[in-house]
Design a protein around this motif. Structure first.
Motif, mmCIF file in Angstrom:
data_model
loop_
_atom_site.group_PDB
_atom_site.id
_atom_site.type_symbol
_atom_site.label_atom_id
_atom_site.label_comp_id
_atom_site.label_asym_id
_atom_site.label_seq_id
_atom_site.Cartn_x
_atom_site.Cartn_y
_atom_site.Cartn_z
ATOM 1 N N ILE A 1 0.860 -1.190 0.000
ATOM 2 C CA ILE A 1 0.000 0.000 0.000
ATOM 3 C C ILE A 1 0.891 1.232 0.000
ATOM 4 O O ILE A 1 1.843 1.316 0.792
ATOM 5 C CB ILE A 1 -0.913 0.043 1.238
ATOM 6 N N THR A 2 0.600 2.168 -0.875
ATOM 7 C CA THR A 2 1.285 3.460 -0.857
ATOM 8 C C THR A 2 0.332 4.522 -0.318
ATOM 9 O O THR A 2 -0.799 4.643 -0.797
ATOM 10 C CB THR A 2 1.758 3.875 -2.259
ATOM 11 N N ILE A 3 0.798 5.253 0.670
ATOM 12 C CA ILE A 3 0.039 6.391 1.204
ATOM 13 C C ILE A 3 0.692 7.673 0.689
ATOM 14 O O ILE A 3 1.908 7.837 0.780
ATOM 15 C CB ILE A 3 0.041 6.400 2.745
ATOM 16 N N LEU A 4 -0.113 8.578 0.156
ATOM 17 C CA LEU A 4 0.393 9.858 -0.348
ATOM 18 C C LEU A 4 -0.130 10.996 0.515
ATOM 19 O O LEU A 4 -1.336 11.100 0.747
ATOM 20 C CB LEU A 4 -0.060 10.090 -1.793
ATOM 21 N N THR A 5 0.781 11.852 0.968
ATOM 22 C CA THR A 5 0.374 12.996 1.778
ATOM 23 C C THR A 5 1.085 14.253 1.279
ATOM 24 O O THR A 5 2.274 14.438 1.532
ATOM 25 C CB THR A 5 0.702 12.786 3.265
ATOM 26 N N PRO A 6 0.390 15.112 0.544
ATOM 27 C CA PRO A 6 0.972 16.410 0.184
ATOM 28 C C PRO A 6 0.923 17.345 1.390
ATOM 29 O O PRO A 6 -0.026 17.284 2.192
ATOM 30 C CB PRO A 6 0.065 16.912 -0.941
ATOM 31 N N CYS A 7 1.921 18.172 1.537
ATOM 32 C CA CYS A 7 1.923 19.074 2.696
ATOM 33 C C CYS A 7 2.619 20.391 2.365
ATOM 34 O O CYS A 7 3.540 20.444 1.550
ATOM 35 C CB CYS A 7 2.572 18.410 3.913
ATOM 36 N N TYR A 8 2.163 21.419 3.038
ATOM 37 C CA TYR A 8 2.775 22.747 2.935
ATOM 38 C C TYR A 8 2.538 23.461 4.265
ATOM 39 O O TYR A 8 1.398 23.700 4.665
ATOM 40 C CB TYR A 8 2.156 23.547 1.782
ATOM 41 N N ASN A 9 3.608 23.747 4.957
ATOM 42 C CA ASN A 9 3.548 24.395 6.275
ATOM 43 C C ASN A 9 2.647 23.611 7.238
ATOM 44 O O ASN A 9 1.698 24.146 7.810
ATOM 45 C CB ASN A 9 3.049 25.837 6.152
ATOM 46 N N GLU A 10 2.970 22.347 7.425
ATOM 47 C CA GLU A 10 2.181 21.465 8.295
ATOM 48 C C GLU A 10 3.057 20.854 9.392
ATOM 49 O O GLU A 10 2.911 19.674 9.731
ATOM 50 C CB GLU A 10 1.520 20.352 7.476
ATOM 51 N N GLU A 11 3.960 21.635 9.967
ATOM 52 C CA GLU A 11 4.879 21.104 10.975
ATOM 53 C C GLU A 11 4.138 20.537 12.184
ATOM 54 O O GLU A 11 4.632 19.612 12.841
ATOM 55 C CB GLU A 11 5.852 22.199 11.424
ATOM 56 N N GLY A 12 2.977 21.062 12.487
ATOM 57 C CA GLY A 12 2.235 20.591 13.649
ATOM 58 C C GLY A 12 1.425 19.329 13.406
ATOM 59 O O GLY A 12 0.881 18.763 14.362
ATOM 60 N N ASN A 13 1.356 18.886 12.146
ATOM 61 C CA ASN A 13 0.469 17.766 11.819
ATOM 62 C C ASN A 13 1.164 16.532 11.256
ATOM 63 O O ASN A 13 0.616 15.429 11.365
ATOM 64 C CB ASN A 13 -0.584 18.222 10.797
ATOM 65 N N VAL A 14 2.338 16.677 10.636
ATOM 66 C CA VAL A 14 2.907 15.555 9.883
ATOM 67 C C VAL A 14 3.232 14.354 10.773
ATOM 68 O O VAL A 14 3.056 13.204 10.350
ATOM 69 C CB VAL A 14 4.150 15.996 9.085
#
Length: 331
Positions: free
Chosen positions: A5-18
């Motif tokens: 399974i591949t999980i994809l997570t795009p992020c931008y300025n998400e230091e509190g959530n990753v």
């Protein structure tokens, strides 16, 4: 051999959530069964400590892979580039703001194992502002009505896509793709899982009015020719109206030659009306021309600055959590 399974997570300025996204996704994969997995984070040149957090997690778990873009390529191109890098038998897209519950991954995988090549999460309700949720619902309905294919209302991209579907998506070769429209265009059997969308706990949304408008126009220009045809029909209708009004004025003037004075007001109103219509028509045409311009440029989806852990294949998820102490020790 276990499925991957591949999980994809795009992020931008998400230091509190990753970190929480990683932990909850890993826990869901463990609960789902004996699957190998990889979790690809694609960072759109965040200006906070998102990349630092991701590097620490990737150092502790090589199933976590990171792509860092040279700049912010937007919320349309960046996730699609990450999709192209996926190696799993199935790919699950989930955003970094935790408004797509990672725990749903278990149910999504179960439905995939039942034979559905596409399993999507559909927002049945949301804790966001009621007016905004209503506007979004009307937008989805409008796109569905205008589209030449049946689209999935309240589907934001959260879901699972079988390897066959991913391979077909790659054939579209679109430099500015409307992902939800592509899934609808493919038309494979799908299963919808409704969910209640929670509010964002940390950080602020990166979607402003322009980005939402851009996505709305992308949906319409990608899936429908209706606006262009409406412009054509309105043009004929306005021409007919002008002829009828002109004939009415001519008859009225001939009957009441000495008493009837048309004045300048109808002329001014008519000029401003048709100027407004022309500007609207040119704007609609401009949206389609802009879409064509993007297609013919054939620019890459993103430019990568660096990538981490891609030399490793998918593996079994770690059973131990990546604690705050571990991250601080690596920082």
């Amino acid at each position: 051999m276990p499925k991957t399974i591949t999980i994809l997570t795009p992020c931008y300025n998400e230091e509190g959530n990753v970190r929480e996204v990683y932990e909850r996704v890993r826990a869901a994969i463990i609960e789902a069964g004996e699957y190998e997995y990889e979790h690809i984070f694609i960072d759109n040149a965040s200006r906070d400590n998102t990349l630092r957090e991701l590097k620490v997690i990737a150092a502790l778990d090589r199933n976590v892979k990171v792509i860092r873009n040279t700049r912010n390529f937007g919320h349309v191109r960046s996730p699609m580039h990450a999709l192209y890098q996926a190696s799993g038998d199935a790919v699950i897209g989930i955003v970094a703001d935790l408004q797509d519950p990672p725990e749903m991954i278990v149910d999504i995988i179960r439905k995939w194992e039942e034979g559905y090549p596409v399993v999507i999460g559909v927002k049945a309700a949301s804790d966001e502002n009621g007016l905004m949720f209503w506007i979004r619902k009307q937008y989805y309905k409008l796109v569905n009505q205008l589209s030449g294919v049946e689209t999935y209302e309240n589907f934001t991209g959260f879901g699972l896509f079988d390897r066959r579907v991913v391979d077909i998506i790659k054939q579209f070769d679109d430099p500015y793709p409307y992902f939800r429209g592509i899934i609808a265009e493919i038309g494979m059997p799908h299963f919808e899982i409704p969910y209640h969308q929670p509010v964002r706990k940390r950080g602020i949304t990166k979607n402003n009015f322009y980005s939402l408008y851009d996505l709305a126009m992308l949906a319409i220009t990608s899936l429908s020719k209706v606006p262009l045809r409406v412009v054509t029909f309105l043009g004929f209708a306005c021409s007919l109206l002008c002829v009828l009004v002109s004939l009415a004025y001519l008859v009225y003037k001939l009957i009441f030659w000495s008493r009837f004075s048309a004045g300048i007001a109808p002329l001014v109103i008519g000029v401003f009306l048709f100027m407004s219509l022309q500007m609207m028509f040119i704007g609609i045409l401009g949206e389609y021309v802009g879409t064509i311009h993007t297609l013919v440029q054939k620019r890459p989806l993103v430019i990568e600055e660096e990538r981490i852990n891609f030399e490793h294949g998918p593996g079994q998820p770690l059973r131990d959590s990546v604690s705050d102490e571990s991250i601080l020790a690596k920082a």
